[in-house]
Design an enzyme around this catalytic site. Structure first.
Site, mmCIF file in Angstrom:
data_model
loop_
_atom_site.group_PDB
_atom_site.id
_atom_site.type_symbol
_atom_site.label_atom_id
_atom_site.label_comp_id
_atom_site.label_asym_id
_atom_site.label_seq_id
_atom_site.Cartn_x
_atom_site.Cartn_y
_atom_site.Cartn_z
ATOM 1 N N ASP A 9 37.688 30.301 40.040
ATOM 2 C CA ASP A 9 37.316 31.173 38.933
ATOM 3 C C ASP A 9 38.603 31.435 38.122
ATOM 4 O O ASP A 9 39.708 31.168 38.607
ATOM 5 C CB ASP A 9 36.747 32.483 39.503
ATOM 6 N N ASP A 11 39.251 34.424 35.265
ATOM 7 C CA ASP A 11 39.626 35.817 35.011
ATOM 8 C C ASP A 11 39.554 36.640 36.289
ATOM 9 O O ASP A 11 38.508 36.721 36.930
ATOM 10 C CB ASP A 11 38.711 36.422 33.935
ATOM 11 N N THR A 118 34.592 32.387 30.962
ATOM 12 C CA THR A 118 35.298 32.361 29.680
ATOM 13 C C THR A 118 35.257 30.954 29.073
ATOM 14 O O THR A 118 34.658 30.043 29.619
ATOM 15 C CB THR A 118 36.735 32.914 29.846
HETATM 16 C C1 XBP Z 1 35.095 36.987 33.449
HETATM 17 C C2 XBP Z 1 34.384 37.363 32.227
HETATM 18 C C3 XBP Z 1 34.805 36.894 30.911
HETATM 19 C C4 XBP Z 1 35.979 37.547 30.220
HETATM 20 C C5 XBP Z 1 35.888 37.383 28.718
HETATM 21 O O1 XBP Z 1 34.952 35.595 33.639
HETATM 22 O O2 XBP Z 1 33.346 37.970 32.334
HETATM 23 O O3 XBP Z 1 33.703 37.120 30.105
HETATM 24 O O4 XBP Z 1 35.977 38.930 30.526
HETATM 25 O O5 XBP Z 1 35.722 36.081 28.380
HETATM 26 P P1 XBP Z 1 35.399 34.748 34.956
HETATM 27 P P2 XBP Z 1 35.081 35.639 26.930
HETATM 28 O O6 XBP Z 1 35.886 35.716 35.981
HETATM 29 O O7 XBP Z 1 34.159 33.997 35.361
HETATM 30 O O8 XBP Z 1 36.469 33.795 34.536
HETATM 31 O O9 XBP Z 1 35.291 36.739 25.952
HETATM 32 O O10 XBP Z 1 35.844 34.394 26.580
HETATM 33 O O11 XBP Z 1 33.616 35.372 27.165
HETATM 34 MG MG MG Z 2 36.552 36.527 37.712
#
Ligand code: XBP
Ligand code: MG
Length: 232
Positions: A9, A11, A118
């Site tokens: 993953d 973020d 993201t």
């Molecule tokens: C985490 C999220 C993302 C980011 C924002 O994603 O929910 O939406 O907060 O990204 P992950 P965008 O942990 O799956 O990587 O604004 O680009 O959608």
């Molecule tokens: Mg995440």
């Protein structure tokens, strides 16, 4: 089951990026003359909605504002531009253990992938800023949120990553930080190791989930395999 692939993953897992996302959202709102501001408590609530566009629409709905009055795709494109510029300043580091695990995974012949909510420009900006290379050079498959019909907690993005890797789920493991991410990985048939991040520490993780304090506990292929075998 022999481990052949690791799916990361982004973020909260590769790096603590959510404060930068929050800043990019707030700066974008201000630049568009909107008096919206997400403080940390509100952002924590809103993170239950995965995806920036979906998050904005949800926030508007909860505040009784009509989504049709705002051009969410345009606002979100501006937010992505701002986020990638902020990321290029180099102030975000990978979470402890991540760089070592990527290196070890490659050295031991594992296939590496990304499955994230993201979008691709944000992935590229993070990998460039932290590892100084192109994400496509390091990862054998990259699956991003806008490439699939349903974002996490649906399994779609993990299924896409597995399909691109050509590896069945039994031979792979997902690394996650959030309950939504864990649900997504499990729904795709994957084992999952979770290390909660700042914003996801209070998520409702089930009792049978494999949680580590940080990713230094799985900073090599050998350590990761050992943990998975102990939990099997
Ligand atoms: C985490 C999220 C993302 C980011 C924002 O994603 O929910 O939406 O907060 O990204 P992950 P965008 O942990 O799956 O990587 O604004 O680009 O959608
Ligand atoms: Mg995440």
């Amino acid at each position: 089951m022999t481990l052949r692939a690791i799916i990361f993953d982004v973020d909260g897992t590769l790096a603590e990026t959510e404060e930068l996302h929050r800043r990019a959202f707030n700066e974008t709102f201000a630049a568009h003359g909107l008096d919206w501001h997400w403080d940390q408590d509100r952002y924590r609530e809103l993170l239950q909605v995965t995806g920036g566009k979906e998050r904005m629409a949800h926030d508007l709905a909860e505040r009784g504002l009509a989504a049709d009055d705002h051009d969410i795709p345009t606002l979100h494109r501006a937010k992505t531009g701002r986020y990638t510029q902020l990321m290029a300043r180099g102030e975000i580091a990978l979470r402890p253990g991540i760089a070592d695990l990527i290196r070890s995974g490659r050295e031991t012949g594992l296939r590496l992938a990304i499955a994230t909510t993201t979008s691709r420009p944000n992935i590229d900006a993070l990998i460039r800023a932290t590892l100084g290379c192109e994400a496509g050079e390091l990862f054998d498959a990259i699956a991003a949120g806008d490439e699939v019909a349903e974002k996490k907690p649906a399994p779609d993005v993990y299924l896409l990553a597995l399909d691109r890797l050509g590896v069945p789920p039994e031979h792979a493991v997902a690394l996650e930080d959030s309950a939504n991410g864990l649900m997504s990985a499990r729904a795709a048939g994957l084992r999952c190791v979770v290390s909660p991040a700042t914003y996801t520490a209070g998520d409702p993780f089930p009792d049978d989930c494999t949680i580590v304090g940080d990713f230094t506990h799985v900073a090599s292929t050998e350590a990761l395999e050992r943990l998975l075998e102990a939990k099997a």
